[in-house]
Design a protein around this motif. Structure first.
Motif, PDB file in Angstrom:
ATOM      1  N   HIS A  60       0.915  -1.443   0.104  1.00  0.00           N
ATOM      2  CA  HIS A  60       0.201  -0.291   0.102  1.00  0.00           C
ATOM      3  C   HIS A  60       0.749   1.240   0.267  1.00  0.00           C
ATOM      4  O   HIS A  60       2.303   1.197  -0.147  1.00  0.00           O
ATOM      5  N   GLU A  75      -2.793   0.446   7.974  1.00  0.00           N
ATOM      6  CA  GLU A  75      -2.403  -0.835   7.002  1.00  0.00           C
ATOM      7  C   GLU A  75      -0.429  -0.549   6.755  1.00  0.00           C
ATOM      8  O   GLU A  75       0.577  -0.429   6.816  1.00  0.00           O
ATOM      9  N   HIS A 128       2.927  -6.873   4.575  1.00  0.00           N
ATOM     10  CA  HIS A 128       1.379  -6.631   4.758  1.00  0.00           C
ATOM     11  C   HIS A 128       0.525  -6.527   6.339  1.00  0.00           C
ATOM     12  O   HIS A 128       1.584  -7.547   6.855  1.00  0.00           O
ATOM     13  N   ALA A 129      -0.733  -5.937   6.569  1.00  0.00           N
ATOM     14  CA  ALA A 129      -1.708  -6.774   8.502  1.00  0.00           C
ATOM     15  C   ALA A 129      -2.863  -6.823   7.292  1.00  0.00           C
ATOM     16  O   ALA A 129      -2.930  -5.881   6.489  1.00  0.00           O
TER      17      ALA A 129
HETATM   18 ZN    ZN Z   1      -2.244  -5.571   2.547  1.00  0.00          ZN
END
Ligand code: ZN
Length: 228
Positions: A60, A75, A128-129
């Motif tokens: 992101h 995130e 990522h989260a």
């Molecule tokens: Zn993500």
């Protein structure tokens, strides 16, 4: 002595004949700091002797915050912090690291993959989260994904995180994510916990947990590479 400008990538040194050496130099796809700005961020190291090039892909960025969890934790911020720490730890081990973003910039999926291909990355690690529904705070834990060749790397990194970080285990799985499908080197995507999870969200908001997570990810990568 060759001293390239910032953002230049150095290719292989090729011996053409007894008197001629060729060295390819090209502009990196990675924006160094802000576009047109002067903030240096983590510089791409020039380490011609490095055996390994690891691409760290913070998910992101920019207008795309990724998941937004309990307490408004974004995130994109969590994963940039973890990614920068992973990068620094790998560099300390003499591993060349290329980041797909090193600030709050907006990078599409395609150039992330192109970058990995262009630098001939040994490994591609996307960070990522996760998020589920706000009414399911009971969903927590670590997930690591691969598509094809990332199996061994996924297992090693996942296990190393579980051994070193207090987080639930939601397993290693395959997924058809673009960055996994389109990269030619072993590639994984780590979901470092649930921003909507009652256990994970408060932890993901802390520097301490992010540092523990980064340490474990870097350790898993180094163990996989047999470099440490
Ligand atoms: Zn993500």
């Amino acid at each position: 002595m060759v001293e390239p400008s910032s953002g230049t990538r150095i290719g292989d040194l090729i011996l053409i004949d007894a008197k001629t050496l060729a060295l390819s130099l090209r502009r990196s796809l990675v924006p160094i700091g802000q576009p047109g700005g002067s903030s240096p961020g983590i510089p791409i190291p020039v380490t011609p002797h490095a055996k390994f090039v690891v691409v760290i892909d913070a998910g992101h960025g920019g207008p795309d915050p990724g998941a937004i969890g309990i307490g408004g934790v974004r995130e994109k911020d969590v994963v940039l912090s973890i990614s920068q720490q992973v990068a620094a730890l790998l560099q300390q081990q003499g591993i060349e690291v290329v980041m797909t973003r090193n600030d709050d910039s907006d990078v599409d999926l395609e150039p992330r993959v192109q970058l990995a291909e262009q630098v001939n990355a040994t490994l591609f690690v996307s960070i990522h989260a996760n998020a589920f529904r706000m009414d399911r705070p009971d969903i927590n834990g670590l997930e690591t994904f691969y598509y094809s060749t990332g199996d061994g790397l996924a297992q090693m990194v996942h296990r190393t995180i579980l051994q070193n970080v207090k987080i639930g285990d939601r397993g290693v799985r395959t997924a058809r994510f673009y960055v996994l499908r389109e990269t030619s080197m072993p590639s994984i995507l780590i979901e470092t916990g649930y921003l909507t999870g009652q256990n994970d969200a408060p932890l993901l908001a802390t520097d301490n947990f992010r540092t523990q997570m980064a340490n474990a990810i870097a350790r898993g990568i180094v163990l996989y590479l047999g470099a440490g």
